[in-house]
Design an enzyme around this catalytic site. Structure first.
Site, mmCIF file in Angstrom:
data_model
loop_
_atom_site.group_PDB
_atom_site.id
_atom_site.type_symbol
_atom_site.label_atom_id
_atom_site.label_comp_id
_atom_site.label_asym_id
_atom_site.label_seq_id
_atom_site.Cartn_x
_atom_site.Cartn_y
_atom_site.Cartn_z
ATOM 1 N N ILE A 171 0.845 -1.195 0.000
ATOM 2 C CA ILE A 171 0.000 0.000 0.000
ATOM 3 C C ILE A 171 0.876 1.240 0.000
ATOM 4 C CG2 ILE A 171 -1.676 1.331 1.336
ATOM 5 C CD1 ILE A 171 -2.854 -1.304 2.296
ATOM 6 N N ASN A 211 6.514 -7.653 -7.327
ATOM 7 C CA ASN A 211 5.352 -7.780 -8.213
ATOM 8 C C ASN A 211 4.342 -6.669 -7.978
ATOM 9 O OD1 ASN A 211 4.062 -8.676 -5.748
ATOM 10 N ND2 ASN A 211 2.566 -9.798 -6.974
ATOM 11 N N ARG A 212 4.509 -5.895 -6.893
ATOM 12 C CA ARG A 212 3.540 -4.848 -6.626
ATOM 13 C C ARG A 212 4.140 -3.582 -6.020
ATOM 14 N NH1 ARG A 212 4.148 -8.566 -3.017
ATOM 15 N NH2 ARG A 212 3.850 -8.206 -0.802
ATOM 16 N N ASP A 227 1.134 -4.152 7.869
ATOM 17 C CA ASP A 227 0.781 -5.544 7.593
ATOM 18 C C ASP A 227 0.633 -6.371 8.858
ATOM 19 O OD1 ASP A 227 4.117 -6.731 6.668
ATOM 20 O OD2 ASP A 227 3.345 -5.753 8.458
ATOM 21 N N LEU A 236 -1.340 -6.569 12.939
ATOM 22 C CA LEU A 236 -2.310 -6.068 13.902
ATOM 23 C C LEU A 236 -1.644 -5.336 15.057
ATOM 24 C CD1 LEU A 236 -5.280 -6.052 14.686
ATOM 25 C CD2 LEU A 236 -4.920 -8.259 15.795
ATOM 26 N N ALA A 258 1.174 -3.589 15.272
ATOM 27 C CA ALA A 258 1.596 -2.223 14.961
ATOM 28 C C ALA A 258 0.389 -1.317 14.758
ATOM 29 C CB ALA A 258 2.482 -2.208 13.721
ATOM 30 N N CYS A 261 -12.576 4.276 17.116
ATOM 31 C CA CYS A 261 -11.138 4.156 16.932
ATOM 32 C C CYS A 261 -10.897 2.787 16.272
ATOM 33 C CB CYS A 261 -10.394 4.276 18.261
ATOM 34 S SG CYS A 261 -10.336 2.747 19.240
ATOM 35 N N CYS A 268 -12.227 -0.066 18.434
ATOM 36 C CA CYS A 268 -13.587 -0.114 18.963
ATOM 37 C C CYS A 268 -14.258 -1.425 18.595
ATOM 38 C CB CYS A 268 -14.426 1.057 18.420
ATOM 39 S SG CYS A 268 -14.186 2.582 19.337
ATOM 40 N N CYS A 295 -3.157 -30.872 21.701
ATOM 41 C CA CYS A 295 -3.366 -32.287 21.378
ATOM 42 C C CYS A 295 -3.773 -32.489 19.926
ATOM 43 C CB CYS A 295 -4.364 -32.951 22.320
ATOM 44 S SG CYS A 295 -5.864 -32.027 22.498
#
Lengths: 648, 338
Positions: A23, A53-54, A112, A114, A116, A153, A156, A168
């Site tokens: 992004i 690639n991006r 990328d 959660l 941070a 936020c 929230c 197990c």
């Protein structure tokens, strides 16, 4: 086209971007073209081939360099007169404190993970700076706006916790391929190549959870002068043959389940293995340990192929051999890295052999790598769309255009003809412990749980605090930081080992504790409720924090069903983030707030009357979007200790 | 790119996107040939996307000299007049685009788009036009349809902070995932000329206002002999008169294309970079899907307006009984119902 008013707001602004990846590259380019003049950008990563690639600002020649710096240089080429300040650093660094954040008109996230995101959310709230959040996975994406006091936020609506599997399931009763991957990666790989002193559940059996040290522990030690190939075969027979036989001996486990079959080397068509001995000469001499490969030695070229049991076995043995012969120095210190070709090969092979044993379909290296490495699939186009949407929201924020703030969802399949779906933001959640500082309640056994458990499981894991301070009234029970006086540090260390009720300032039922993170400027009030018993399976942590709004669809339901027949002694959980099982989730707030009035003034624009209807009917893929690359895999033991945490 | 296995280099580079659309699709992409004409900001975004995706080749057509106006939404060209003065827009863009992915052949095709014949377009799998006159749009679309192989046709136009995308995949068969299995679907697309010929009155209610507004301005430019996008706020009174005439002819209320919207579109001749990124991204996805033959395509218009933030698909086609039954058959058979 931007109006005069908009342009003036843009040119006068100072913007912080967090993340210069998928992004980030698109966003920096669009901000520059949109005439933003003062941009700061933080990213701790360096460039990898799979980014190219991006992340179009980067070239092959930039691999290994700082993303923030290279991005800046690339953009200055077509907009030389703007100011871009790069920081090759972790946004959680104490330098990026509230004062730092206060300098900006708006913060734009292209992260990328959660962890941070939560951190930045708290800093933005503390600094009173608006935050535009975003995320993409494949063809899906979203952009959300967070302004303190006016909208929710970022926390929230709490994001779903990483997917967990009971131990197990991993050690004894796998039913899905991902279980085999976790076993191969976190147990077998760790046992063979990781820190020998780490506790490891590889030999745990469901009928015997006492964890007593057995002579079997020595099996994994390579005997002095033992031939590497012989060692490999011995390990193979032990984990795929012997251990399965042992598991089979507990009849109860298999009453309602398909029995696994033990696999021994002698049963697998491995005639060619003996002939491979000579091929070691053909392995190209490489100085780069990460390029050594068992696959190529054996002649398996296509990572998309699904190997047979024999081929997987050959890869397993060859990879094991190569680790010892070519990378011996690293053994004892290795942890799994998705970019480590040999590690990926051995984990794939081991997972497949185990899968074969349990009647689970085998997977290709390509697929296994994705699961083991928590790889997020990604394309340039979605990032470009999201970046455009972020800039549009950022411009609204700069102008305080509150009525027009939107959360926008980029869908793969249109909903009511819409591929891009804007939704009005919700008002802040009054029970949000982050922005509304609502007190939480903790049920815990104050005579059995230690402060350490509380810090690890609640303060760090659930509350996302990294530098916590814990107080009971005026008494400081615990804090972290540099420059602690020795006697204080000693007290805190001692406190960690005490059960709550025995702390210098005892914590029992009815006590109110304050937990604070100074950097995030977040304070949480927690009301303690004493509770004697907890269900080992459903409440493995032995403590329940309430007041957090939980995500509606719990993937863990599935896990507890699987465990129906197993013993309740095993209470630990193994956490992993599994890409393949991600599903669309209904936004938790959607059902609850469908009829709720927002405090944001009603917009007279009649087209908005469509929007509220859309929210109710649409499954918005929030969970999928917040997934990420390289999130930590956490293994908790019975004491709630984090045995191993990788990643940032 | 020998057409069979992907090379190791390609597998490493394209790993993340192969996880989205698969190896077969990546192979198909590497064999595809794309033509773009009219290097607007949106088309430049599209070019970036399609080159990163790993198409076989990209041919650029735009002989215009570079102006500061054209540079405003173009991130491929350094703003150094001594450099850009020498070459036409297409050439400068070509040099930069090659850098994004050395495995893609990027080249320039000089000449007037309207002068190329059917045989020329035949070489491509997809043609994207922007900033071209109504006549040229129609004629290029027709040539694509005349080709013996299917040449996908796309036109994209952005004005002010709005964008319109048109898609013509002719007779299109593709596969899509339905729960656990792949199903095959078939759609019939009208040409641009056929689509815009549909009487306004017979179009579904609540159609995006942008559609009508764009048609009015398009007609205005045609009548006045203007170059595409060569309008200004001063044209508003005349355009509103034209709107009146057209609405009377179509028996449609003028409120379907509000003054304010038309005013914005006429005056907003400079591109808005966020919209270029959004529309260029959507277009990129569409072309990739069409080449791979996977996933529901946009049928057949896509509209975006930054002012309300909606990205809307409109299906504008003649609704005679036969065609309708065929479409419905497709819908029930394979398309998801909202």
């Amino acid at each position: 086209m931007a109006t005069e008013q908009q342009l003036s707001a843009i040119k006068g602004s100072k913007v912080l971007m967090v993340g210069a990846g998928g992004i980030g590259c698109e966003l920096l380019k669009t901000l520059a073209l949109s005439e933003f003049q003062d941009i700061h950008i933080i990213d701790m990563d360096t460039i990898e081939v799979s980014n190219l690639n991006r992340q179009f600002l980067f070239r092959q020649s930039h691999v290994g360099q700082s993303k923030a710096k290279v991005a800046r240089d690339a953009v200055l080429k077509f907009r030389p007169n703007i100011s871009i300040t790069p920081y090759h650093a972790n946004v959680k660094d104490p330098d990026f404190n509230v004062d730092f954040f206060k300098r900006f008109s708006v913060v734009l996230n292209g992260l990328d993970n959660l962890d941070a995101r939560r951190h930045v959310n708290r800093l933005c709230l503390a600094a009173g700076v608006p935050l535009v959040e975003s995320g993409t996975t494949g063809f899906l994406g979203q952009v959300t706006v967070h302004v303190k006091g006016r909208t929710e936020c970022y926390e929230c609506q709490p994001k779903p916790a990483p997917k967990t599997y009971p131990v197990c399931t991993i050690t004894s009763t796998p039913s899905k391929f991902v279980h085999c991957i976790v076993w191969a990666k976190d147990l077998l790989f760790a046992k063979l190549f990781g820190d020998k002193n780490q506790e490891n559940d590889l030999n745990v059996r469901s009928s015997d959870a006492s964890g007593s040290s057995e002579p079997a522990e020595d099996v994994f030690e390579r005997k002095k002068d033992e031939d590497v190939e012989e060692y490999g075969r011995r390990i193979y027979d032990h984990v795929f043959g012997h251990n399965i036989e042992v598991a089979l001996s507990n009849e109860d486990t298999w009453k309602k389940r398909n029995k696994p079959r033990p696999i021994y080397i002698k049963d697998v068509a491995l005639a060619e293995v003996i002939q491979q001995n000579g091929n070691l000469d053909k392995v190209p001499v490489s100085t780069d340990p990460l390029s050594v490969s068992a696959m190529t030695t054996i002649g398996l070229k296509n990572p998309q192929d699904v190997w047979s049991l024999a081929e997987n076995s050959r890869v397993f043995l060859e990879a094991l051999k190569l680790f010892f012969l070519k990378r011996g120095k690293e053994i004892g210190n290795l942890s799994f890295d998705k970019d480590d070709q040999l590690a990926v090969e051995i984990v794939t092979a081991a997972a497949n052999i185990r899968a074969s044993s349990f009647g689970i379909p085998l997977h290709s290296l390509f697929e296994a790598k994705g699961i083991a490495g928590n790889i997020v699939h990604a394309v340039a186009t979605t990032n470009a769309v999201i970046a455009g949407l972020i800039v549009i929201e950022a411009i609204k924020v700069l102008q305080d255009d509150v009525r027009n703030y939107r959360m926008t969802y980029c869908l793969e399949h249109p909903s009511r003809k819409m591929l891009l779906m804007p939704v009005e933001p919700f008002e802040p959640n009054k029970s949000c412990y982050v922005c509304s500082e609502t007190p939480l309640t903790l049920e815990i056994n104050t005579s059995r749980s230690k402060l350490r458990d509380f810090v690890e499981k609640i303060v760090k894991a659930k509350l996302g605090m990294s530098q916590p301070m814990i107080m009971h009234g005026h008494a400081l029970l615990y804090e972290v930081g540099d420059g602690l006086e020795e006697d204080m540090a000693t007290t805190y260390a001692a406190n960690l080992e005490k059960v709550l009720a025995q702390l210098p300032s005892p914590v029992t039922g009815g006590t109110v504790i304050m937990v604070e993170d100074l950097q995030q400027e977040l304070t949480c009030t927690i009301n303690i409720k004493h509770r004697e018993e907890f269900d080992g399976e459903k409440e493995p942590d032995g403590m329940i924090l309430s007041g957090l709004t939980e995500a509606l669809v719990q993937k863990n339901d599935e896990a507890s069903k699987e465990n129906g027949a197993s013993t309740s002694n095993v209470s630990e959980t193994v956490s992993v983030e599994a890409e393949e099982d991600d599903e669309l989730q209904i936004l938790p707030a959607v059902s609850g707030l469908a009829g709720k009035k927002r405090k944001l003034p009603d917009n007279a624009n009649s087209s908005n009357s469509d929007l509220s209807g859309v929210i109710d009917e649409t499954k918005i893929p929030r969970k999928a979007i917040d997934r990420e690359d390289s999130e930590a895999v956490v293994v908790l033991d019975g004491n709630g200790e984090r045995k191993k945490k990788r990643g940032q | 790119m020998n057409g069979e296995e992907l090379t190791e280099q390609e597998t490493a580079l394209y790993d993340r996107q192969i996880r989205v659309w698969g190896v077969d699709a990546q192979r198909r992409l590497s064999k595809s040939h794309i033509l773009v004409s009219g290097l607007t900001g949106t088309v430049v975004e599209f070019c970036k996307n399609i080159v990163l995706a790993g198409v076989g080749s990209l041919t650029l057509n735009d002989d215009r000299p570079v102006t500061t106006e054209l540079l405003s939404a173009n991130f491929l060209i350094p703003p150094d007049e001594s450099v850009y003065r020498e070459k036409p827009l297409a050439e400068l863009c070509c040099d930069s685009l090659k850098d994004f992915n050395p495995m893609v052949r990027v080249s320039v095709q000089k000449g007037d788009l309207s002068s190329f014949d059917v045989h020329f377009f035949d070489k491509f799998d997809a043609v994207v036009v922007s900033s071209c006159s109504l006549n040229t749009k129609k004629s290029v679309n027709e040539k694509c349809r005349k080709s013996s192989k299917r040449v996908a046709f796309y036109s994209v136009d952005c004005r002010d902070s709005c964008g319109e995308l048109f898609v013509d995949l002719q007779d299109y068969t593709y596969s899509k995932k339905k729960i656990d299995e792949m199903t095959e679907c078939r759609l019939q697309f009208p040409s641009f000329e056929e689509a815009i010929a549909v009487p306004w009155r017979s179009l579904p209610g609540r159609l995006s206002k942008l559609y009508f507004a764009m048609r009015v301005i398009e007609r205005f430019e045609e009548l006045e002999g203007r170059k595409p996008g060569q309008t200004s706020a001063a044209d508003l009174p005349n355009v509103l008169n034209l709107r009146k005439e057209l609405c009377e002819a179509h028996s449609l209320s003028e409120s379907q294309m509000p003054d304010a919207l038309i005013g914005r579109l006429l005056a907003g001749t400079r591109e808005f970079p966020p919209v270029c990124a959004i529309v260029g991204g959507i277009l990129g996805q569409e072309v990739i899907k069409a080449i791979c033959g996977k996933g529901d395509p946009i049928k057949n218009f896509f509209f975006f307006d930054a002012m309300d933030g909606k990205g809307i698909i409109e299906d504008i086609a003649k609704r005679d009984n036969e065609a309708e039954q065929f479409q419905i058959g497709c819908l029930e058979g394979c398309l998801e119902v909202d």
